[in-house]
Each structure stands twice: as structure tokens, then as C-alpha cells.
Write an enzyme that holds these catalytic residues in place. Structure first.
Site, PDB file in Angstrom:
ATOM      1  N   GLU A 277     -27.234  67.155  45.717  1.00  0.00           N
ATOM      2  CA  GLU A 277     -27.952  66.382  44.706  1.00  0.00           C
ATOM      3  C   GLU A 277     -28.119  64.947  45.171  1.00  0.00           C
ATOM      4  OE1 GLU A 277     -26.355  66.681  40.793  1.00  0.00           O
ATOM      5  OE2 GLU A 277     -27.975  65.477  39.928  1.00  0.00           O
TER       6      GLU A 277
ATOM      7  N   PRO B 278     -30.964  67.730  41.348  1.00  0.00           N
ATOM      8  CA  PRO B 278     -30.298  68.764  42.137  1.00  0.00           C
ATOM      9  C   PRO B 278     -31.256  69.569  43.010  1.00  0.00           C
ATOM     10  CG  PRO B 278     -30.458  69.447  39.848  1.00  0.00           C
ATOM     11  CD  PRO B 278     -30.969  68.036  39.906  1.00  0.00           C
TER      12      PRO B 278
ATOM     13  N   ASP C 208     -37.512  54.700  53.672  1.00  0.00           N
ATOM     14  CA  ASP C 208     -36.187  55.167  53.258  1.00  0.00           C
ATOM     15  C   ASP C 208     -35.537  55.979  54.368  1.00  0.00           C
ATOM     16  OD1 ASP C 208     -34.121  55.162  51.488  1.00  0.00           O
ATOM     17  OD2 ASP C 208     -34.875  56.814  50.264  1.00  0.00           O
TER      18      ASP C 208
HETATM   19  N1  ATP Z   1     -35.265  71.292  52.502  1.00  0.00           N
HETATM   20  C1  ATP Z   1     -33.939  71.326  52.372  1.00  0.00           C
HETATM   21  N2  ATP Z   1     -33.214  72.301  52.943  1.00  0.00           N
HETATM   22  C2  ATP Z   1     -31.868  72.334  52.826  1.00  0.00           C
HETATM   23  N3  ATP Z   1     -31.155  71.423  52.154  1.00  0.00           N
HETATM   24  C3  ATP Z   1     -31.812  70.425  51.549  1.00  0.00           C
HETATM   25  C4  ATP Z   1     -33.238  70.314  51.612  1.00  0.00           C
HETATM   26  N4  ATP Z   1     -33.621  69.215  50.921  1.00  0.00           N
HETATM   27  C5  ATP Z   1     -32.491  68.655  50.463  1.00  0.00           C
HETATM   28  N5  ATP Z   1     -31.413  69.363  50.826  1.00  0.00           N
HETATM   29  C6  ATP Z   1     -30.000  69.042  50.526  1.00  0.00           C
HETATM   30  O1  ATP Z   1     -29.924  68.630  49.188  1.00  0.00           O
HETATM   31  C7  ATP Z   1     -29.097  67.483  49.076  1.00  0.00           C
HETATM   32  C8  ATP Z   1     -29.789  66.455  48.223  1.00  0.00           C
HETATM   33  O2  ATP Z   1     -30.957  66.013  48.894  1.00  0.00           O
HETATM   34  P1  ATP Z   1     -31.865  64.863  48.310  1.00  0.00           P
HETATM   35  O3  ATP Z   1     -32.912  64.607  49.311  1.00  0.00           O
HETATM   36  O4  ATP Z   1     -32.281  65.207  46.933  1.00  0.00           O
HETATM   37  O5  ATP Z   1     -30.921  63.659  48.132  1.00  0.00           O
HETATM   38  P2  ATP Z   1     -30.269  62.706  49.186  1.00  0.00           P
HETATM   39  O6  ATP Z   1     -31.133  62.574  50.401  1.00  0.00           O
HETATM   40  O7  ATP Z   1     -28.898  63.251  49.405  1.00  0.00           O
HETATM   41  O8  ATP Z   1     -30.241  61.343  48.438  1.00  0.00           O
HETATM   42  P3  ATP Z   1     -31.483  60.382  48.156  1.00  0.00           P
HETATM   43  O9  ATP Z   1     -31.786  60.533  46.708  1.00  0.00           O
HETATM   44  O10 ATP Z   1     -30.992  59.042  48.495  1.00  0.00           O
HETATM   45  O11 ATP Z   1     -32.613  60.831  49.030  1.00  0.00           O
HETATM   46  C9  ATP Z   1     -28.786  67.008  50.470  1.00  0.00           C
HETATM   47  O12 ATP Z   1     -27.408  67.211  50.691  1.00  0.00           O
HETATM   48  C10 ATP Z   1     -29.573  67.850  51.393  1.00  0.00           C
HETATM   49  O13 ATP Z   1     -28.763  68.270  52.436  1.00  0.00           O
END
Ligand code: ATP
Ligand code: MG
Length: 438
Positions: A84, A89, A206
Site C-alpha cells: 500500500e 492498496p 517522483d
Molecule cells: N505492478 C505491480 N506489480 C507488483 N507489485 C506492485 C505493482 N504496483 C505496486 N506494487 C506493490 O504495491 C506496493 C504499493 O505500491 P504503490 O506504488 O501504491 O505505493 P508506493 O510506491 O509504495 O508508495 P508511493 O505512494 O509513494 O508511490 C509496493 O510495495 C509495490 O511493490
């Protein structure tokens, strides 16, 4: 061919919220390349409800229903939970032609907007607009989205190794080998170079370890375009914006002035390179005060070979190319220059990194797994909990839960919002998201 720009509504880009179909407008052209990329600035809030005729050509984005995405994620069950961030999430799911004829069978990651969160329709739309139109081996592929009532979701290709942040900093994992680190740095650099050199350049804004996702073979792909901006046009040297980004990665001049350039991304890249070299996080509140900001602490040490060897990630156990480390450190030094004009372009960064992956002067030694000390782990856990509270992952009453926000994320999903007009005040620290489940 350059087409005349038209003002268009997001509904024209997202023509059928809630209907099961692929984005293929009737008046669209087949090839995206013959169509000028639509920008967020082409969409004004006043035109949101207008029904305009142009939609994204050839994007092949699928418009999913909420029911379909519930089905493929087993109602967003905890067993499918991947992690998340600030948007909400992320759950794993699987799509195939039983869900929708013509769909390629593949695992996907479904990101659900947290309706009580700090991000909203704008970030969702920015992501759809940028990632829906930009395709590159080092950008994560957006497969589709869902826009039903107030619900906003994004469907991506599934990246089996999760984020670089989890791979690099996860406590009980095998350390990433040197060559893998160089491969990841190069892949991420290629993704950024592609954005900067596009016909209509994009500033990513970012760039950080949590937004670099890894494929099974550690191919790095950039994700999260919610903060991306179109680059300056014509004679403009920069884009003026509210300061948004992530604490520890954002370039100092951008924080001070709000002037955004491609060189701001290059600075962030320099911070990431330092993370790969040192195994330290861009901001680490558990370290002594002068070591908390990685770029400030490490930059003066990069030029001195003896000091450099002491700053290298101990988890590498000395198994890295010394020549490669020196070259990478010199590159990081340039990327982190406080004078943006002295930073290299991303294509120069790519050229510099390309040969490093193949350098073989790597001492062979036994692999020893180093278990982190209890106290650090405990402190980290507490810091995560504390900053998650502050960061407002469940932030119903956050005063900035409105459309006019200024925000700065701190090192991960730490979305920092401020009504302040003083850019440097828009900083806040945050936390690490839950571990990635593979
Ligand atoms: N395409 C994907 N495949 C597998 N896991 C993913 C994918 N996109 C996101 N995740 C997983 O979901 C989690 C949350 O990702 P998300 O990009 O929402 O937030 P973040 O990068 O952790 O924080 P931010 O809000 O600062 O970008 C991460 O731990 C990431 O590893
Ligand atoms: Mg992210």
C-alpha cells in the site's frame, strides 16, 4: 504529424466509465505515434462534464468494471495484498479471456484509490493519461482502469519482484548482488531518459526506489506517474509548480524555488544511485543526525576512494567491481550537483552506466548473510508505525483532503500536503509500506 490541440474532458479520454470495452474511440487513429500526446493541461476542470469526441487513440487500455476487479482479486482479499502506498492498496489478480474475450491471460496488480486518502481523481487521471500513452520496456505497463461512481482503480502488469525499495532494504532478504544493482540502475536510467527525450518531454518528479518495480529478471520499470509533469515548452527553461515529490530525493533548487526541470529528476536519480551503492535509505531517521540525509552525508565522500570503500553497502560483502563503484560514485556526484546545469542528462547517465554491468573485477567470496541487529529492526518498526500514523494512510480528518493541495512525499508513500506557499515547508517524513508479497 502534429495535430491541433483540442480542449477535451477526461470523460472523452475515459469515454465509458463503467462499461466493458477497450479504449478505441470511433474517430480515433490507429497509431498513437500519429497522434499528439494528450496532456493534463489539455483537460480543464471546467470541461470535465463535457462530452467531447476525441479519445486516446490506439492505447488499448481496458475499461474494467468494479465487479470484474473484485472478482479477479477475490474481493481485494488479504491473501492477494501486495502493498500500500499513498494512492491506496494494491492487490494481485489474474485476467484472461474468460473475464473478457480477447484479454491476454496474465497476472495483474490492481491499485485501488483509498477514498479516505490524500490522493484522488487528479492523481488517478494523471496516471491514466501519462501511462496510457507512454509505452517503453522500462515503464510499467498500464493495462486498464476502472472509473465507477467515486471508485478509481488502475490495473497494471504484475511485477513479480515488487519494488526496488523492498528488494534493497527488506530486512530478512538476500542482498542484491552488485551486477543486479547496476542492471537496475541502467534500466531505471533508460526509463527516465525515454521520458526526458520524448517528442513532448515528461518530468517524472517522483523518482525513488519504491517507484521502481522489478520484473522476474530484475528489469527495472518506472511506475507511479501521479506526479508527472509535461516539461517546459518553447523558450521556457522550467515549469513552475507547487513543490511535490519525496523528501530525500527532491532536488534542492526545486524545493527552494518550485522550478522544475529534467535536471530535478537527474538529482533524484543520483540519490537512487547512492542508495544502490551504500544500501542506505535516502532519509533514515534511525541514523545519527548528520547521516540522516543520504545525499548530504555521502556526496562529499564519493570522490575519495578510501572513503568510498567505507560507504559501500556492507551487505555487498566487498563483492563489487571497484572500478564500477568509482565510476558509479563519480556519476552520482555529478547528478547530485547543486548546480542543475552541471548535472548530466539522462542519456549521458545511460551511456556512463552501460559498461558498468559487465565489469568483472569482482572479488569472489563466500556469501555470508548478515542479520540486522534487533535494536535497529525494532526501531525501524516503531518508526514505520509512527510515521504511518503521521503520514495519514488512514487520514480521514486530514485538513488537506481537498483539491487544492501542495504536497511532498517523504521517502515512501509519505504524501506530504501543505497549504503553505513556502515550498520548503511542504516536506514531511514518512514510512515504508508493508513488505511486498511474492
Ligand atoms: N505492478 C505491480 N506489480 C507488483 N507489485 C506492485 C505493482 N504496483 C505496486 N506494487 C506493490 O504495491 C506496493 C504499493 O505500491 P504503490 O506504488 O501504491 O505505493 P508506493 O510506491 O509504495 O508508495 P508511493 O505512494 O509513494 O508511490 C509496493 O510495495 C509495490 O511493490
Ligand atoms: Mg509507488
Amino acid at each position: 504529424m502534429t495535430l491541433k490541440k483540442k480542449k477535451m474532458s477526461w470523460r472523452s479520454f475515459v469515454p465509458s466509465c463503467g462499461k466493458n470495452e477497450t479504449l478505441k474511440g470511433k474517430k480515433v487513429v490507429d497509431k498513437q505515434t500519429s497522434f499528439q500526446r494528450i496532456s493534463l493541461s489539455d483537460l480543464s476542470t471546467s470541461t470535465l462534464s463535457e462530452d467531447l469526441s476525441i479519445s486516446l487513440a490506439g492505447s488499448n487500455l481496458h475499461v474494467f468494471t468494479l465487479a470484474e476487479l473484485k472478482l479477479i482479486t477475490q474481493n481485494f482479499s488479504s491473501s492477494n495484498f501486495l502493498g500500500e502506498g499513498g494512492f491506496g492498496p494494491v492487490h494481485k489478480g489474474f485476467i484472461d479471456d474468460k473475464l473478457r474475450p480477447g484479454l491476454k491471460a496474465q497476472p495483474v496488480a490492481v491499485k485501488l484509490l483509498d477514498l479516505d486518502g490524500l490522493q484522488g481523481h487528479r492523481e488517478w487521471l494523471t496516471e491514466v493519461i501519462f501511462l496510457g500513452q507512454l509505452r517503453h520496456p522500462h515503464l510499467v505497463k498500464l493495462i486498464g482502469y476502472c472509473c465507477e461512481d467515486e471508485h478509481r482503480l488502475l490495473v497494471y502488469e504484475y511485477m513479480p519482484r515488487g519494488s526496488l525499495e523492498n528488494q534493497l532494504f527488506r530486512r530478512y532478504s538476500v542482498s542484491l548482488p552488485w551486477k543486479m544493482r547496476m542492471k537496475i540502475a541502467l534500466g531505471a536510467a533508460k526509463g527516465l531518459a525515454f521520458l526526458h527525450e520524448a517528442e513532448k518531454p515528461v518530468i517524472y518528479r517522483d523518482f525513488k526506489a519504491s517507484n521502481i518495480l522489478l520484473d522476474s529478471d530484475y528489469t527495472a520499470k518506472l511506475s507511479d506517474f501521479g506526479l508527472a509533469k509535461d516539461g517546459p515548452e518553447g523558450d521556457d527553461t522550467h515549469v513552475s509548480t507547487r513543490v511535490m515529490g519525496t523528501h530525500g530525493y527532491a532536488a534542492p533548487e526545486y524545493i527552494m524555488t518550485g522550478h522544475l526541470t529534467a535536471a530535478s529528476d537527474v538529482y533524484s536519480f543520483g540519490v537512487l544511485l547512492l542508495e544502490l551503492l551504500t544500501g542506505r535509505k535516502s532519509v533514515d531517521k534511525n541514523r545519527p543526525h548528520r547521516e540522516q540525509n543520504l545525499a548530504d552525508w555521502a556526496r562529499p565522500l564519493l570522490k575519495d576512494p578510501r572513503k568510498l570503500s567505507r560507504t559501500m553497502d556492507p551487505r555487498l560483502e566487498g563483492q563489487y567491481s571497484e572500478l564500477g563503484a568509482h565510476k558509479a560514485a563519480a556519476l552520482a556526484y555529478q547528478c547530485l550537483s547543486h548546480r542543475p546545469k552541471l548535472r548530466p542528462t539522462m542519456s549521458t547517465v545511460v551511456k556512463t552506466l552501460e559498461p558498468l554491468e559487465d565489469l568483472d573485477d569482482i572479488p569472489i567470496g563466500p556469501f555470508v548473510y548478515t542479520v540486522p541487529t534487533e535494536s535497529v529492526s525494532h526501531k525501524e518498526g516503531e518508526a514505520e508505525k509512527e510515521s504511518k500514523k503521521k503520514n495519514g494512510h488512514h487520514h480521514q480528518n486530514h485538513p488537506l483532503h481537498n483539491s487544492h493541495r501542495h504536497w511532498m512525499k517523504s521517502p515512501k508513500s509519505r504524501n506530504v500536503y501543505s497549504e503553505s506557499t513556502a515550498p520548503h515547508q511542504n516536506l514531511r517524513h514518512g514510512l515504508n509500506s508493508p513488505l511486498h508479497h511474492i
